[in-house]
Design a protein around this motif. Structure first.
Motif, short mmCIF file in Angstrom:
data_model
loop_
_atom_site.label_atom_id
_atom_site.label_comp_id
_atom_site.label_asym_id
_atom_site.label_seq_id
_atom_site.Cartn_x
_atom_site.Cartn_y
_atom_site.Cartn_z
N ALA A 1 -44.86 85.88 166.05
CA ALA A 1 -44.61 86.33 167.58
C ALA A 1 -45.94 87.03 168.02
O ALA A 1 -46.41 86.69 169.14
CB ALA A 1 -43.77 87.72 167.45
N GLY A 2 -46.99 87.69 167.21
CA GLY A 2 -48.14 88.22 167.40
C GLY A 2 -49.11 87.08 168.03
O GLY A 2 -49.62 87.00 169.19
N PRO A 3 -49.36 86.15 167.22
CA PRO A 3 -50.29 85.17 167.44
C PRO A 3 -49.61 84.37 168.69
O PRO A 3 -50.63 83.70 169.63
CB PRO A 3 -50.35 84.36 166.21
CG PRO A 3 -49.98 85.25 165.07
CD PRO A 3 -49.05 85.97 165.77
N ALA A 4 -48.45 83.97 168.84
CA ALA A 4 -48.13 83.41 169.80
C ALA A 4 -48.20 84.09 171.31
O ALA A 4 -48.59 83.50 172.35
CB ALA A 4 -46.45 82.97 169.79
N ARG A 5 -47.79 85.43 171.30
CA ARG A 5 -47.98 86.17 172.54
C ARG A 5 -49.57 86.27 172.92
O ARG A 5 -49.95 85.95 174.17
CB ARG A 5 -47.74 87.72 172.10
CG ARG A 5 -46.31 87.95 172.56
CD ARG A 5 -46.16 89.37 172.29
NE ARG A 5 -44.62 89.59 172.34
CZ ARG A 5 -43.90 89.85 171.11
NH1 ARG A 5 -44.62 89.85 170.07
NH2 ARG A 5 -42.76 90.10 171.24
N ALA B 1 -41.05 86.75 163.10
CA ALA B 1 -41.75 88.01 163.05
C ALA B 1 -43.04 87.76 162.87
O ALA B 1 -44.05 88.37 163.51
CB ALA B 1 -41.06 88.94 162.16
N ALA B 2 -43.43 86.65 161.90
CA ALA B 2 -44.74 86.51 161.73
C ALA B 2 -45.64 85.69 162.74
O ALA B 2 -46.88 85.93 163.05
CB ALA B 2 -44.98 85.58 160.47
N LEU C 1 -42.90 71.62 161.38
CA LEU C 1 -42.52 71.94 159.79
C LEU C 1 -43.55 72.49 158.93
O LEU C 1 -44.82 71.72 159.03
CB LEU C 1 -41.77 70.43 159.05
CG LEU C 1 -41.74 70.31 157.80
CD1 LEU C 1 -40.50 71.47 157.27
CD2 LEU C 1 -41.25 69.08 157.32
N LEU C 2 -43.58 73.49 158.40
CA LEU C 2 -44.56 74.31 157.63
C LEU C 2 -44.10 74.43 156.10
O LEU C 2 -43.14 75.36 155.97
CB LEU C 2 -45.18 75.37 158.30
CG LEU C 2 -46.11 76.05 157.41
CD1 LEU C 2 -47.41 75.35 157.01
CD2 LEU C 2 -46.63 77.40 158.00
N GLY C 3 -44.10 73.63 155.32
CA GLY C 3 -43.41 73.64 153.97
C GLY C 3 -41.74 73.68 154.23
O GLY C 3 -41.53 72.76 154.82
N PRO C 4 -41.20 74.64 153.75
CA PRO C 4 -39.67 74.67 153.81
C PRO C 4 -39.22 75.31 155.19
O PRO C 4 -38.04 75.43 155.60
CB PRO C 4 -39.21 75.69 152.85
CG PRO C 4 -40.41 76.76 152.46
CD PRO C 4 -41.50 75.68 152.73
N VAL C 5 -40.30 75.88 155.94
CA VAL C 5 -39.88 76.36 157.07
C VAL C 5 -39.97 75.45 158.47
O VAL C 5 -40.84 74.65 158.59
CB VAL C 5 -41.09 77.52 157.50
CG1 VAL C 5 -40.68 78.13 158.87
CG2 VAL C 5 -40.96 78.80 156.47
N ARG C 6 -38.78 75.72 159.27
CA ARG C 6 -38.74 74.48 160.46
C ARG C 6 -38.52 75.62 161.55
O ARG C 6 -37.65 76.36 161.53
CB ARG C 6 -37.38 73.59 160.13
CG ARG C 6 -37.50 72.81 159.02
CD ARG C 6 -36.23 72.03 158.80
NE ARG C 6 -36.22 71.39 157.28
CZ ARG C 6 -36.70 70.07 157.16
NH1 ARG C 6 -37.32 69.42 158.20
NH2 ARG C 6 -36.71 69.58 156.04
N LEU C 7 -39.43 75.26 162.59
CA LEU C 7 -39.12 75.84 163.78
C LEU C 7 -39.01 74.85 164.91
O LEU C 7 -39.51 73.65 164.93
CB LEU C 7 -40.55 76.53 164.01
CG LEU C 7 -40.83 77.69 163.10
CD1 LEU C 7 -42.09 78.28 163.49
CD2 LEU C 7 -39.85 78.77 163.07
N GLY D 1 -35.64 79.74 164.64
CA GLY D 1 -36.25 79.53 163.22
C GLY D 1 -35.86 80.71 162.17
O GLY D 1 -35.09 81.66 163.03
N PRO D 2 -36.13 80.81 161.28
CA PRO D 2 -35.87 81.97 160.24
C PRO D 2 -36.35 83.22 160.61
O PRO D 2 -37.71 83.12 161.31
CB PRO D 2 -36.48 81.48 158.95
CG PRO D 2 -36.62 80.10 158.95
CD PRO D 2 -36.91 79.58 160.40
#
Length: 125
Positions: A112-116, A109-110, A76-82, A103-104
């Motif tokens: 994906a790069g760091p996760a890869r 999209a934001a 949970l990052l603010g209103p974003v839930r993953l 998630g949203p």
């Protein structure tokens, strides 16, 4: 979204890096620190991730299957839930890991790069 990486690290080593929160910053460069009481994740583990830029995200581990090397958690990052589902697989000469993120679309999209990048470092050894 589902991401995948393969590398020479053994599945046992990759799994240990996953289930030990203190190891997360060593392979996930976007994580600066992890604040958690448990040395090893278990269902119900709760904590906080501090990002490279000081942004904090709360997390809760939903499930951990040691035998199948599979675990799920919510962030949970603010209103974003993953919701993130991780799996480690044995491959000739090393391992593979998959990450399914729910998630949203904008957050996916934001991230994906760091996760890869992090997954590649995780299985590199």
């Amino acid at each position: 979204m589902t991401l995948r990486a393969e590398g020479p690290a053994s599945p046992e080593d990759v799994w240990l890096r996953y289930v030990t929160p203190a190891c997360w910053p060593s392979w996930s460069p976007q994580i600066r620190a992890v604040r958690v009481d448990d040395r090893r994740i278990v269902p119900g583990t709760r904590g906080e991730i501090v990002s490279l830029f000081g942004v904090r995200a709360a997390f809760a581990v939903e499930s951990v299957d040691e035998e199948r090397r599979l675990w799920t958690w919510r962030v949970l990052l603010g209103p974003v839930r993953l919701r993130l589902l991780h799996e480690v697989l044995r491959r000739p000469g090393g391992s593979a890991t998959t990450l399914r993120i729910e998630g949203p679309a904008v957050a996916l999209a934001a991230y994906a790069g760091p996760a890869r990048w992090a997954l590649g470092r995780l299985v590199r050894g």
